[in-house]
Write a protein that holds these residues in place. Structure first.
Motif, short mmCIF file in Angstrom:
data_model
loop_
_atom_site.label_atom_id
_atom_site.label_comp_id
_atom_site.label_asym_id
_atom_site.label_seq_id
_atom_site.Cartn_x
_atom_site.Cartn_y
_atom_site.Cartn_z
N ARG A 3 53.02 33.87 38.39
CA ARG A 3 52.93 35.07 39.22
C ARG A 3 52.32 34.50 40.54
NH1 ARG A 3 51.93 36.71 32.89
NH2 ARG A 3 54.13 37.07 32.06
N THR A 4 52.13 35.94 41.58
CA THR A 4 51.64 35.72 42.46
C THR A 4 51.99 37.29 43.65
OG1 THR A 4 53.96 34.79 43.70
CG2 THR A 4 52.10 33.83 43.48
N LEU A 5 50.78 37.45 43.75
CA LEU A 5 50.74 38.80 44.93
C LEU A 5 50.88 38.90 45.83
CD1 LEU A 5 47.84 40.64 42.89
CD2 LEU A 5 50.02 40.80 42.66
N GLY A 6 50.93 39.96 46.52
CA GLY A 6 50.95 39.49 48.63
C GLY A 6 51.18 40.58 48.75
N THR A 7 51.57 40.69 50.45
CA THR A 7 51.46 42.27 51.31
C THR A 7 52.60 42.14 51.79
OG1 THR A 7 50.08 44.66 51.93
CG2 THR A 7 49.34 42.09 52.45
N CYS A 8 52.94 43.54 52.76
CA CYS A 8 53.36 43.03 53.91
C CYS A 8 52.16 43.74 55.21
CB CYS A 8 54.58 44.25 53.72
SG CYS A 8 55.17 44.50 52.13
N TYR A 9 52.63 42.73 56.29
CA TYR A 9 51.16 43.55 56.75
C TYR A 9 52.41 43.26 58.53
CZ TYR A 9 47.40 41.99 59.85
OH TYR A 9 46.63 41.83 60.62
N TYR A 10 51.79 44.31 59.54
CA TYR A 10 52.40 44.35 61.13
C TYR A 10 51.01 43.87 61.91
CZ TYR A 10 56.16 46.53 58.07
OH TYR A 10 56.58 47.15 56.97
N PRO A 11 51.81 42.25 62.28
CA PRO A 11 50.57 42.25 63.48
C PRO A 11 50.67 42.50 64.27
CG PRO A 11 51.74 39.78 62.56
CD PRO A 11 52.13 41.30 61.15
N GLU A 12 51.65 43.09 64.47
CA GLU A 12 51.90 43.82 65.82
C GLU A 12 50.99 45.13 65.86
OE1 GLU A 12 54.11 43.63 63.72
OE2 GLU A 12 55.94 44.78 63.87
N HIS A 13 50.75 45.91 65.39
CA HIS A 13 50.37 47.06 64.89
C HIS A 13 49.32 47.07 64.67
CE1 HIS A 13 53.93 48.65 61.97
NE2 HIS A 13 53.57 48.13 63.02
N ALA A 383 41.05 50.89 50.47
CA ALA A 383 41.92 52.19 49.25
C ALA A 383 42.33 51.70 47.99
CB ALA A 383 43.25 52.51 49.82
N PRO A 384 42.23 52.41 47.23
CA PRO A 384 42.20 52.71 45.85
C PRO A 384 42.85 51.00 45.24
CG PRO A 384 41.85 54.92 46.01
CD PRO A 384 41.69 54.63 47.59
N ALA A 385 43.73 51.15 46.09
CA ALA A 385 44.43 50.31 45.43
C ALA A 385 44.62 48.32 45.41
CB ALA A 385 45.90 50.23 46.28
N ILE A 386 44.02 48.76 46.59
CA ILE A 386 43.19 46.84 46.61
C ILE A 386 42.14 46.80 45.30
CG2 ILE A 386 41.59 47.84 47.68
CD1 ILE A 386 42.41 44.74 49.35
N VAL A 387 41.72 47.69 44.85
CA VAL A 387 40.58 47.55 43.94
C VAL A 387 41.65 47.03 42.44
CG1 VAL A 387 38.71 48.02 42.40
CG2 VAL A 387 38.70 48.99 44.52
N GLU A 388 42.83 47.55 42.32
CA GLU A 388 43.69 47.65 41.47
C GLU A 388 44.83 45.61 41.24
OE1 GLU A 388 45.50 51.26 39.51
OE2 GLU A 388 44.11 52.62 40.11
N ALA A 389 45.23 45.68 42.95
CA ALA A 389 45.55 45.25 42.74
C ALA A 389 44.05 43.59 42.91
CB ALA A 389 45.72 44.67 44.70
N ARG A 390 42.83 43.87 43.05
CA ARG A 390 41.86 42.50 42.94
C ARG A 390 42.31 42.51 41.38
NH1 ARG A 390 38.18 45.08 46.51
NH2 ARG A 390 38.48 44.31 48.55
N ALA A 393 44.83 40.18 40.15
CA ALA A 393 44.45 38.77 40.40
C ALA A 393 43.54 38.05 39.17
CB ALA A 393 44.46 39.16 42.23
N GLU A 394 42.18 38.95 39.50
CA GLU A 394 41.58 38.33 38.35
C GLU A 394 42.20 38.01 37.05
OE1 GLU A 394 38.61 37.50 38.13
OE2 GLU A 394 39.05 37.55 40.75
N GLU A 395 42.80 39.14 36.94
CA GLU A 395 43.79 39.00 34.90
C GLU A 395 44.72 37.72 35.10
OE1 GLU A 395 43.32 43.73 34.01
OE2 GLU A 395 45.00 43.59 34.91
N MET A 396 45.26 37.38 35.86
CA MET A 396 46.72 36.99 35.86
C MET A 396 46.19 35.54 35.79
SD MET A 396 49.19 38.01 39.28
CE MET A 396 48.48 37.15 39.88
N LYS A 397 44.44 35.23 36.02
CA LYS A 397 44.17 33.77 35.43
C LYS A 397 43.70 33.69 34.38
CE LYS A 397 41.25 34.41 40.25
NZ LYS A 397 39.54 34.58 40.67
N LEU A 398 43.96 34.74 33.90
CA LEU A 398 43.60 34.41 31.76
C LEU A 398 44.93 34.38 31.50
CD1 LEU A 398 40.79 37.21 31.98
CD2 LEU A 398 40.68 34.65 31.82
N ALA A 399 45.89 34.77 32.03
CA ALA A 399 47.60 34.98 31.14
C ALA A 399 48.11 34.12 31.57
CB ALA A 399 48.19 36.67 32.44
#
Ligand code: GAL
Length: 640
Positions: A3-13, A383-390, A393-399
């Motif tokens: 299982r992996t996580l990611g994000t959508c990024y707009y370097p041109e912005h 923003a709050p979501a990155i805290v939950e994403a982190r 990511a930590e929990e995935m290490k144990l799953a």
């Protein structure tokens, strides 16, 4: 499977100076994937043939060297102004005959040959440049086919394409010899609609009153095939230069094209999940549930699409865009309850997602989506979501790595059936998607994990219960496969109700082998006129009069048969309300030997091969047999 996580990024912005720091922070947050490029055509090719790759080379390098894997999007959802100037008739045309305009996105018609060539060219250039780039680990074609109502187009290009498509379907010589067969199949003798040549046939818009349903259904099939062809053109070019897997990001409750057919040409299905944005318009939740779940989203809508896209991707699927906070485009745009971003992410993993990517990395302070949150605020602060994403990511290490498991229950979902219902709903508010989703919700209330199957699946081995309500056209092979299978099968209402050209078959439906049931008449009813059933619950909206010698398993309080059964097949001649569906599905599960649960409102479970996940969509804690579930809580329990 990992299982992996990611994000959508707009370097041109953003100025290149911040890319390195952004990439470092993405990796620090535990992200693996970064999707880029899908709207960047005007920066890649500011004017015809004037290519500027340097910035994209640099962005891919910076992201890749930080340790991220790049998903590179083809930029064909946003042709720059010069492309339109070159092909002024490439715009999609709405049902009223008005061309859509430049100034947002998706301003193209799938049937326009000149635009298709532009797409082939830009995709070819892109994949020649990055096909062997070590950091480009996956491709995304275009962006959200069907978004903003852009699949169905009544353009001149579509008209030409439709005539050719009809000729291919009906003619053996490629000329007009098939037009009589078309007249016959569509019943064009009615109202003197007969055609002498395929070139007489127009698109089914702007007619005086409703067009022939056969005509409309054919047009919907053609429209879908245009999306399939458009996508395949890109896929073939990408495959010629790259071995990285290819995906497309589908949407929630968009049914205008056959996702199974597009998916057959791709390696991975992905979809864009906006649980709070969807609640009102897409889910069609009651006012009460819109309030109750305003900060959580509907407890079944995401799961349904996870299961659907697992099928579309033949087992391989992602969430390409996950809502991280308030969006900008729904009627109301509340914040998620603390914990929901984590819950949505784990729910996707429980249903078998390989990756969940958050849309978007940093909130853009400009343009249409300036009110759309990201993992970072516009000023770059967390923003709050990155805290939950982190946290995930930590929990995935144990799953442990997830092993998907076949469910005991299968539900058939068919895009053509959705078009057939849309062409002829026979009553306000009656839709195939709505019917299927009501069944799905009932299965989930009973604690069941569900596999969704396409209508051409005929191997039901391993399933104890298979549902195919509303599947308006059912080939004989599927009927026979149902009769032959060892599963309990639930069909109706409206299953097998039409032939492939949208005419009522004789003998009358459902005409199932071994099932003596005939739908003798159909009526539809106002939503406030439920017909109560003796067994409990009611039929709402759609009711059939059933005749025949099969055993009656549900009936109205007046004694009219509503559900009838013979052997392993049950035919339901009406749209059951929640209570009626709970009773019917409960009985069928008992007959099929499938254990059910009675879950508290807003609590749902999903099984993988060795884990049971519990999800609490409520704003309050709930006690369950697996333990106490806090608000927006997730429990993962190992199972044998
Ligand atoms: C999706 C789309 C993204 C962005 C997002 C906003 O539908 O793919 O580009 O617009 O919605 O929620």
């Amino acid at each position: 499977m990992q299982r992996t996580l990611g994000t959508c990024y707009y370097p041109e912005h953003w100025p290149p100076e911040v890319w390195t720091e952004d990439a470092r922070r993405m990796v620090e947050a535990g992200l693996t994937w970064v999707r880029i490029g899908e709207f960047a055509w005007s920066r890649i090719e500011p004017s015809a043939g004037n290519l500027n790759w340097q910035w994209l080379d640099q962005a891919i390098k910076v992201l890749g060297q930080a340790g991220l894997k790049v998903v590179l999007g083809t930029p064909t959802a946003t042709p720059p102004k010069w492309v339109l100037d070159k092909h002024p008739d490439m715009l999609a045309v709405d049902e009223q005959g008005r061309p859509r305009k430049f100034g947002s996105r998706r301003h193209y018609c799938f049937s326009h040959a000149g635009y298709l060539e532009e797409c082939r060219r830009i995709v070819g250039l892109m994949v020649e440049r990055y096909g062997q780039n070590p950091h480009v680990a996956a491709w995304q074609t275009d962006n959200e086919y069907g978004c903003h109502d852009t699949t169905i187009s009544y353009s001149d290009a579509a008209r030409l394409g439709f005539r050719k498509w009809l000729r291919d379907q009906f003619s053996t010589s490629g000329q007009n010899d098939g037009v009589e067969a078309l007249n016959q199949a569509w019943g064009n003798v009615f109202w003197s609609m007969e055609y002498g040549s395929f070139d007489d046939i127009d698109l089914p818009n702007l007619t005086v009153t409703e067009p022939n349903p056969s005509h409309v259904l054919a047009f919907r099939r053609f429209t879908s095939d245009q999306v399939v062809a458009f996508n395949l053109a890109q896929v073939e070019i990408i495959r010629a230069h790259s071995e990285a897997p290819i995906t497309h990001n589908y949407m929630g409750r968009i049914t205008d094209f056959d996702h199974f057919k597009v998916g057959a040409d791709l390696d991975i299905a992905s979809w864009d999940s906006y649980p709070l944005g969807f609640l009102e318009d897409r889910v069609g939740a009651s006012t009460e549930n819109q309030r109750r779940y305003a900060h959580q989203g509907d407890p079944d809508f995401q799961a349904f699409h996870h299961d659907l896209y697992r099928a579309v991707g033949r087992g391989r699927w992602w969430v390409m865009e996950q809502q991280p906070g308030p969006v900008n485009w729904a009627p109301y745009n509340p914040s998620p309850l603390p914990g929901m971003v984590r819950l949505w992410t784990w729910e996707a993993f429980a249903h078998g997602a390989e990756a969940v990517c958050y849309f978007r990395w940093r909130q853009a302070p400009f343009a249409q989506e300036q009110m759309h949150s990201g993992l970072l605020r516009p000023d770059g602060v967390d923003a709050p979501a990155i805290v939950e994403a982190r946290q995930v990511a930590e929990e995935m290490k144990l799953a442990p790595q997830v092993q998907p498991a076949r469910a005991q229950v299968a539900l058939i979902f068919d895009y053509e059936a959705d078009w057939a219902w849309a062409v002829q709903p026979q009553g306000t508010g009656l839709s195939y998607f709505g019917l299927i989703f009501d069944h799905y919700r009932a299965l989930r209330r009973a604690g069941l994990s569900v596999d969704i199957l396409p209508a051409d699946a005929i191997d039901f081995s391993g399933y104890a219960l298979v549902l195919a309500p509303g599947l308006m056209y059912m080939p004989n092979g599927l009927k026979q496969a149902f009769a032959d299978s060892s599963a309990q099968v639930l069909v109706g209402p409206r299953s097998a109700a039409r032939d492939t050209n949208m005419a009522i078959p004789v003998p009358l439906p459902p005409n199932f082998p071994g099932l003596d049931v005939t739908v003798a008449r159909v009526e539809t009813l106002r939503p406030d006129m439920p017909v109560p059933l003796k067994e409990g619950g009611a039929v709402t909206g759609y009711l059939e009069k059933l005749e025949g010698a099969a055993a009656i398993v549900m009936q109205t309080t007046m004694g009219a048969p509503v559900a009838m059964q013979a052997g392993n097949v049950t035919y339901m001649g009406g749209w059951g309300d929640d209570r009626a569906l709970d009773i019917l599905i409960g009985d069928l599960c008992a007959q099929a030997g499938v254990a059910t649960l009675s879950l508290p409102e807003g609590v749902r479970i999903r099984d993988t091969a060795c884990e049971r996940f519990w999800f609490n969509y409520n704003g309050e804690a709930v006690a369950t047999e697996a333990g106490n579930l806090p608000p927006a809580g997730v429990l993962r329990v190992d199972i044998a």
